[in-house]
Every structure is written in C-alpha cells, then in structure tokens.
Design an enzyme around this catalytic site. Structure first.
Site, PDB file in Angstrom:
ATOM      1  CG  ASP A  69       4.934  -6.425   4.390  1.00 25.83           C
ATOM      2  OD1 ASP A  69       6.055  -6.363   3.858  1.00 25.83           O
ATOM      3  OD2 ASP A  69       3.864  -6.218   3.763  1.00 25.83           O
ATOM      4  CG  ASP A  71       6.308  -2.346  -0.030  1.00 21.20           C
ATOM      5  OD1 ASP A  71       6.587  -1.301   0.584  1.00 21.20           O
ATOM      6  OD2 ASP A  71       7.074  -2.892  -0.854  1.00 21.20           O
TER       7      ASP A  71
END
Length: 316
Positions: A69, A71
């Site tokens: 991922d 962010d």
C-alpha cells in the site's frame, strides 16, 4: 624429638590429602570436559536434524512477490493530497478545491484512517481538475511534484522492506487508490517493479473526467492483486503484502505473509488476533495521528487547511 615425631605424621597426612584432592579434581575435570563435549555434539546433531526456518523473503523464489500500500505505508500522508498541492501551485484550480484536498489530509492525519466520503470528494475534485488535460502533461508534472513534495516523505523502514524483496529477486508492486500515473512515477523512483492504481479514462491521450470502474480501494485492491498474481504466475501463499489500513484487510488476507505497517487501531487489533507481523516506523504513534502535515506552514496550504476547516464547520 617428641615434638618432631608428633609433627611428621601430620605433614605426611596433609600432603596425602592434597595429592588425593588434586587427583580427584583432575579426574572430575576430565569427565566434565568429556560430558560437555558430548552435549555439544548432541546439540549440533539435533540442529542439523531439525530443518531451519527459511529466511524471508526467500531468495530466488520467483513465484513470490510483494504488494505495498502507498499512503502512510510507503509514504507519509496521502499521495493524491501531495499531487493536489503540486497542481494548485501550478494554478490548475482555485483555493476552494485545495480546501477539499487539505481537509481530507487533515482528517487522515487526525483520525488515522481513510474516510470514504472524503475519498469520494478527493476523487471528484481530481477528476474535474484533470479533465481535458493530456496524460503526458500530467505525467511530466507528476515527476516534478514527486521531487517537490513526496521524495522526502518515504518511510526508510518500509523502503528497506521493499528492497529486501528486490534483493531476493522478487517483484515489488505498489497497490494504491492514487492515480496509476502517480503511483507509477513513485514506483519507478523507488526502483520497484510497477504499480496498481486507480485508472482514469482517457481518449486519444486526453482525460475524460471519468474513471474506469471505481477507485482501487478496499476489496478492489484485493481483486487487483489476485488478477496480477494470475497473470504473473504467482503463488499468493508465498507472497507478502504490507499496509497501514484496516481497509486493506482483504488484500492482506490474500497472501501468506501479511504485514501491518504503521497500522491504524483496527488493523493493529486484527493483526494481533491473527498473529500477523507488525512494523511501526513512526517516531510516536500519537504524534503521527494528531500531527498536522509538516508543510501546513506554507502559505497556500495553510489557507487551504483553514478554508477546509471552515467549510466543515458550515456543513455541520
């Protein structure tokens, strides 16, 4: 003479006892040494007999890959927010639109989680902003924005995890709701394999202001990873996934090696219940959750953040 005769037997007796003590100590030392040597040999044999747990990631395992991922896992803050800042600086939109980006970022930092309503607003704002622009133009600007706002926000710890997979000969992919063009730029700059991101529709190289499908978020990430694994011939049970958000539990649950990195409260609890590995590279969890973006002191962003807070109060 009587005194001398009385002393002699005692001296001889003491000497005899000393000799006996020395011989006994020497014999005990030999036995102890032999016993210790035997124990060492047995331990060495046992260690060889028991298969050692392989190091992870496993070098040369080309059917394994890693999915990260973006962010708050690879990078501090939200990529779409930083991208929005760069576009605002280049006068792509007005302060009102910046307020939407700023408020989404403030919420992200305060709550430590992604809010679907804020993500929808950010998506709609971004699509309206890029509509009518050429993809090549945004890619070129994206390179500049990475250098301005993103490069110094990469978590060194997460970067090291990704590099370990690369050093093992495995592919490493970003998986993010951010635009695929932005994600691809970040992946290239970090030396990763590539990126899975939200795809905005374009015709003849020009953005239409629509999405292909929906945001790559939550379950959509898991579907993207599953599809890529099939296309690449990967064994998901040998793959790893890394995220900070409970929204990515579907993706993390797909792989054999899930990691919670800088996790929010829900993901931390879920990871502990399932004995997933945890990594936290924030200097302080409280500071990470309540801290306002470091660049909030910049005039434009400060104004945008204030406007976002005012806008939120009016809505309430």
């Amino acid at each position: 003479m009587a005194a001398q005769g009385w002393l002699t037997p005692r001296r001889r007796s003491a000497t005899a006892r000393s000799v006996l003590a020395g011989e006994a100590a020497a014999e005990a030392a030999r036995k102890t040494s032999q016993q210790l040597e035997q124990e060492r040999e047995e331990e060495a044999a046992a260690a060889q007999a028991e298969p050692a747990e392989p190091e992870f990631p496993v070098a040369g395992d080309t059917r394994a890959a890693a999915f990260f991922d973006l962010d708050n896992t690879v990078m501090q803050g939200a990529a779409i927010f930083h991208f929005g800042r760069g576009l605002y600086k280049r006068k792509f939109f007005q302060r009102r639109e910046l307020a939407r980006f700023a408020w989404a970022q403030v919420w992200f930092r305060l709550a430590g989680v992604e809010d679907p309503e804020h993500m929808q607003e950010a998506r709609d704002s971004a699509l309206s902003i890029v509509k009518g622009h050429r993809v090549s133009e945004l890619m070129s600007i994206g390179e500049e924005i990475y250098d301005e706002y993103m490069a110094d926000r990469i978590w060194p710890g997460t970067r090291a995890l990704a590099q370990a997979h690369l050093d093992a000969g495995q592919k490493v992919w970003l998986v993010t709701a951010a635009p695929v063009e932005t994600a691809t730029i970040i992946a290239r700059r970090l030396g990763l394999t590539g990126a899975l991101g939200t795809v905005a529709e374009s015709v003849d190289g020009v953005y239409t202001g629509k999405l292909v499908g929906e945001l790559l978020h939550g379950p959509a990430k898991a579907e993207a990873v599953r599809a890529l694994a099939t296309a690449e011939g990967l064994d998901l049970t040998r793959c790893a996934a890394y995220s900070d958000s409970h929204n990515d539990i579907p993706m993390l649950s797909l792989v054999g090696h899930p990691y919670a990195v800088n996790p929010d409260t829900k993901l931390r609890r879920h990871a502990r219940e399932r004995d997933w590995r945890l990594r936290d590279y924030r200097t302080g969890r409280k500071a990470a959750k309540v801290g306002i973006p470091a660049a909030a002191g910049v005039g434009a962003l400060a104004g945008g953040t204030a406007a976002a807070l005012a806008l939120h109060r009016r809505r309430r």
